[in-house]
Design a protein around this motif. Structure first.
Motif, PDB file in Angstrom:
ATOM      1  N   PHE A  92      45.760  40.069  31.450  1.00 30.82           N
ATOM      2  CA  PHE A  92      45.346  40.283  32.754  1.00 30.82           C
ATOM      3  C   PHE A  92      43.905  39.998  32.870  1.00 30.82           C
ATOM      4  O   PHE A  92      43.746  39.351  34.161  1.00 30.82           O
ATOM      5  N   ALA A 151      42.878  37.295  35.753  1.00 34.72           N
ATOM      6  CA  ALA A 151      42.272  37.952  36.940  1.00 34.72           C
ATOM      7  C   ALA A 151      41.003  36.918  37.221  1.00 34.72           C
ATOM      8  O   ALA A 151      40.447  36.488  38.315  1.00 34.72           O
ATOM      9  N   GLU A 180      38.009  45.981  39.727  1.00 30.14           N
ATOM     10  CA  GLU A 180      39.547  45.713  39.327  1.00 30.14           C
ATOM     11  C   GLU A 180      39.642  45.880  38.031  1.00 30.14           C
ATOM     12  O   GLU A 180      40.495  46.733  37.542  1.00 30.14           O
ATOM     13  N   LEU A 209      41.808  49.121  36.550  1.00 27.46           N
ATOM     14  CA  LEU A 209      42.980  48.738  35.689  1.00 27.46           C
ATOM     15  C   LEU A 209      42.926  48.809  34.223  1.00 27.46           C
ATOM     16  O   LEU A 209      43.900  49.361  33.378  1.00 27.46           O
ATOM     17  N   THR A 235      41.565  39.809  49.427  1.00 25.38           N
ATOM     18  CA  THR A 235      40.467  40.180  48.141  1.00 25.38           C
ATOM     19  C   THR A 235      39.838  41.430  48.808  1.00 25.38           C
ATOM     20  O   THR A 235      39.740  42.470  48.180  1.00 25.38           O
ATOM     21  N   LYS A 285      42.024  44.587  48.706  1.00 29.70           N
ATOM     22  CA  LYS A 285      41.986  45.208  47.355  1.00 29.70           C
ATOM     23  C   LYS A 285      40.730  45.942  47.213  1.00 29.70           C
ATOM     24  O   LYS A 285      40.523  46.913  46.374  1.00 29.70           O
ATOM     25  N   GLU A 289      48.841  50.238  42.977  1.00 30.70           N
ATOM     26  CA  GLU A 289      50.159  49.911  42.356  1.00 30.70           C
ATOM     27  C   GLU A 289      50.794  48.711  43.167  1.00 30.70           C
ATOM     28  O   GLU A 289      51.351  47.754  42.802  1.00 30.70           O
ATOM     29  N   GLN A 296      49.594  46.801  45.306  1.00 31.82           N
ATOM     30  CA  GLN A 296      48.794  45.462  45.564  1.00 31.82           C
ATOM     31  C   GLN A 296      48.794  44.681  44.069  1.00 31.82           C
ATOM     32  O   GLN A 296      48.364  43.268  44.033  1.00 31.82           O
ATOM     33  N   ASN A 297      49.292  45.330  43.151  1.00 27.47           N
ATOM     34  CA  ASN A 297      49.331  44.836  41.715  1.00 27.47           C
ATOM     35  C   ASN A 297      50.520  44.979  40.968  1.00 27.47           C
ATOM     36  O   ASN A 297      50.428  45.296  39.882  1.00 27.47           O
ATOM     37  N   PHE A 353      51.090  43.577  37.012  1.00 28.71           N
ATOM     38  CA  PHE A 353      50.225  44.202  36.069  1.00 28.71           C
ATOM     39  C   PHE A 353      51.021  45.528  35.922  1.00 28.71           C
ATOM     40  O   PHE A 353      51.349  45.866  34.428  1.00 28.71           O
ATOM     41  N   GLU A 369      56.162  39.954  45.136  1.00 32.33           N
ATOM     42  CA  GLU A 369      55.057  38.992  45.700  1.00 32.33           C
ATOM     43  C   GLU A 369      55.605  37.682  46.432  1.00 32.33           C
ATOM     44  O   GLU A 369      55.383  37.039  47.396  1.00 32.33           O
TER      45      GLU A 369
END
Length: 437
Positions: A199, A203, A233, A237, A332, A335, A360, A362-363, A366, A378
């Motif tokens: 990740f 990212a 982030e 995370l 962005t 987030k 959760e 938004q991602n 992951f 997505e």
């Protein structure tokens, strides 16, 4: 919407996220705190401290985390309290309270570290550093006769938070020095570390690609959002420790605290550390992680009014970028808003749960790799609508006895697109009513 999502029950959060305790307070926290106060009034000090420490116990899925361990007899109360890398041990008698944290062996301290510890002593209010024949320790001593739960809370919080911070700092800056009393720290599974390592690179690649596509002029503000969101982030995370955590926190503090340098200059500092993270190998990366128990939050409680103002100002910035056709930065910033609040503010459990739910959503990739159900597709731009609405209700309904005007808002959300959803979600959080009737 799949039938699996329709019948899905409340998920268990099996991983730690963010810098808080990642746990629920004791259901009897207020009752225990009040009993502690009454016992202090009666000069029943051992009982008073026992109630107080039990009020600090936290829970995961209604199971105590044993972040506080007590052993009591007629003459004294011995305790252990955990805060990340710090293990606070102490003893209470009818007359005194004593606590200490072993940091390192005295013989291991070099001149630079001794200077650092001396400077830290001037920054502490209640605790202080000292050395015995073998160890350098942080200690706390109080007389009981004027004590109350309020008076002991801040000293014990100070020694726990600062011991944890200093151990992390020493591990980061004085890598040859061995920390003491960290046997309670648990390594992360290699599978989880691999997910986090992947990740990190994903990212970074996304940020670098977005930076490359920004307009060539007047893009400093957008670059800041991209780099700062990346660090927020990663902090939330991945939850790194030691050198990675120390550097990220330092960069964030310097960015917002430095009023002399230009935004462009500060962006270069952020960009430089991103480049270092990009070439970090897996073994070095993995050495910056562990699992631990926590008792205290790093941040003080934030008023809901302050949160509401921040959300309003952030949404105004999004409207500005939208009106000026800088559409690429808008996802962005959506987030960034959640990560910023989770990093900087002391949130009540309701807001924290709602923001984690948004993270959760938004991602999804992951969280799916960690074993959770993806709440958004997505590619198809679809949401697990029923699950999201149910999760919002689970965050709000248990608290309606205290906050009569607090209402679930899942049915008010706009699920037509990610941006519309994010905007409606923040507006609903902003309009929550926490008035106690």
């Amino acid at each position: 919407m799949s039938w699996y999502n329709f019948f899905e029950t409340k998920p268990k959060i099996c991983h730690a996220f963010g810098r808080g305790t990642n746990a629920a307070i004791s259901p009897q926290e207020e009752e225990l705190f009040n009993k502690s106060y009454e016992a202090f009034e009666k000069k029943e000090f051992l009982d008073a401290y026992e109630y107080f420490f039990n009020s600090l116990q936290n829970f995961t899925d209604e199971i105590p985390n044993n972040n506080v361990i007590l052993e009591k007899n007629e003459k004294e109360l011995r305790f252990e309290l955990y805060q990340g890398s710090a293990k606070v041990v102490g003893v209470v008698t009818d007359t005194t309270f004593y606590a200490e944290v072993v940091i390192i062996k005295k013989a291991d301290a070099n001149v630079a570290l001794k200077r650092y510890i001396l400077e830290r002593n001037y920054q502490l209010t209640y605790a202080n550093y000292f050395s015995d024949e073998q160890y350098i320790k942080l200690k706390l001593f109080h007389d009981n006769f004027t004590m109350s739960p309020q008076k002991i809370f801040f000293p014990i919080r100070e020694i726990a938070l600062n011991a944890d911070f200093d151990k992390e700092h020493i591990k980061s800056e004085f890598q040859d020095i061995v920390l003491e009393n960290i046997e309670h720290l648990q390594p992360l599974a290699s599978e989880e570390l691999k997910i986090k390592f992947d990740f990190l690179h994903q990212a970074i690649d996304e940020v670098e690609l977005k930076v490359a596509t920004l307009p060539s002029n007047d893009n400093a503000g957008m670059q800041s959002f991209l780099y700062l969101n990346l660090f927020f982030e990663l902090d939330y995370l991945l939850l790194p420790k030691y050198a990675i955590s120390q550097k990220i926190n330092k960069l964030i503090q310097e960015y917002f605290g430095d009023e002399e340098n230009t935004i462009e200059s500060k962006n270069e500092e952020l960009k430089h550390y991103v480049s270092l993270l990009k070439v970090m190998n897996f073994d070095t990366f993995s050495s910056n992680f562990y699992h631990a128990k926590y008792t205290f939050h790093l941040t003080e409680k934030t008023s809901f009014e302050e949160l509401s103002i921040f959300i309003s100002e952030s949404l105004m910035k999004i409207r500005w970028y939208k009106n000026n056709r800088y559409h690429q930065i808008i996802p962005t910033i959506y987030k960034y808003i959640a990560f910023y609040m989770l990093y900087n503010y002391g949130l009540n459990p309701i807001i924290k749960n709602l923001l984690h739910l948004l993270v959760e959503i938004q991602n999804p990739v992951f969280f799916k790799k960690l074993g959770y159900t993806a709440l958004r597709n997505e590619r198809e731009n679809t949401f697990a609508k029923r699950v999201i609405i149910s999760r919002i209700e689970e965050s709000i309904l248990p608290h309606q006895k205290r906050y009569k005007m607090l209402k679930p808002f899942g049915n008010e959300l706009n699920f037509t697109s990610a941006n519309e959803f994010n905007n409606s979600y923040y507006l609903q959080i902003k309009n929550l009513n926490f008035e106690e009737i």
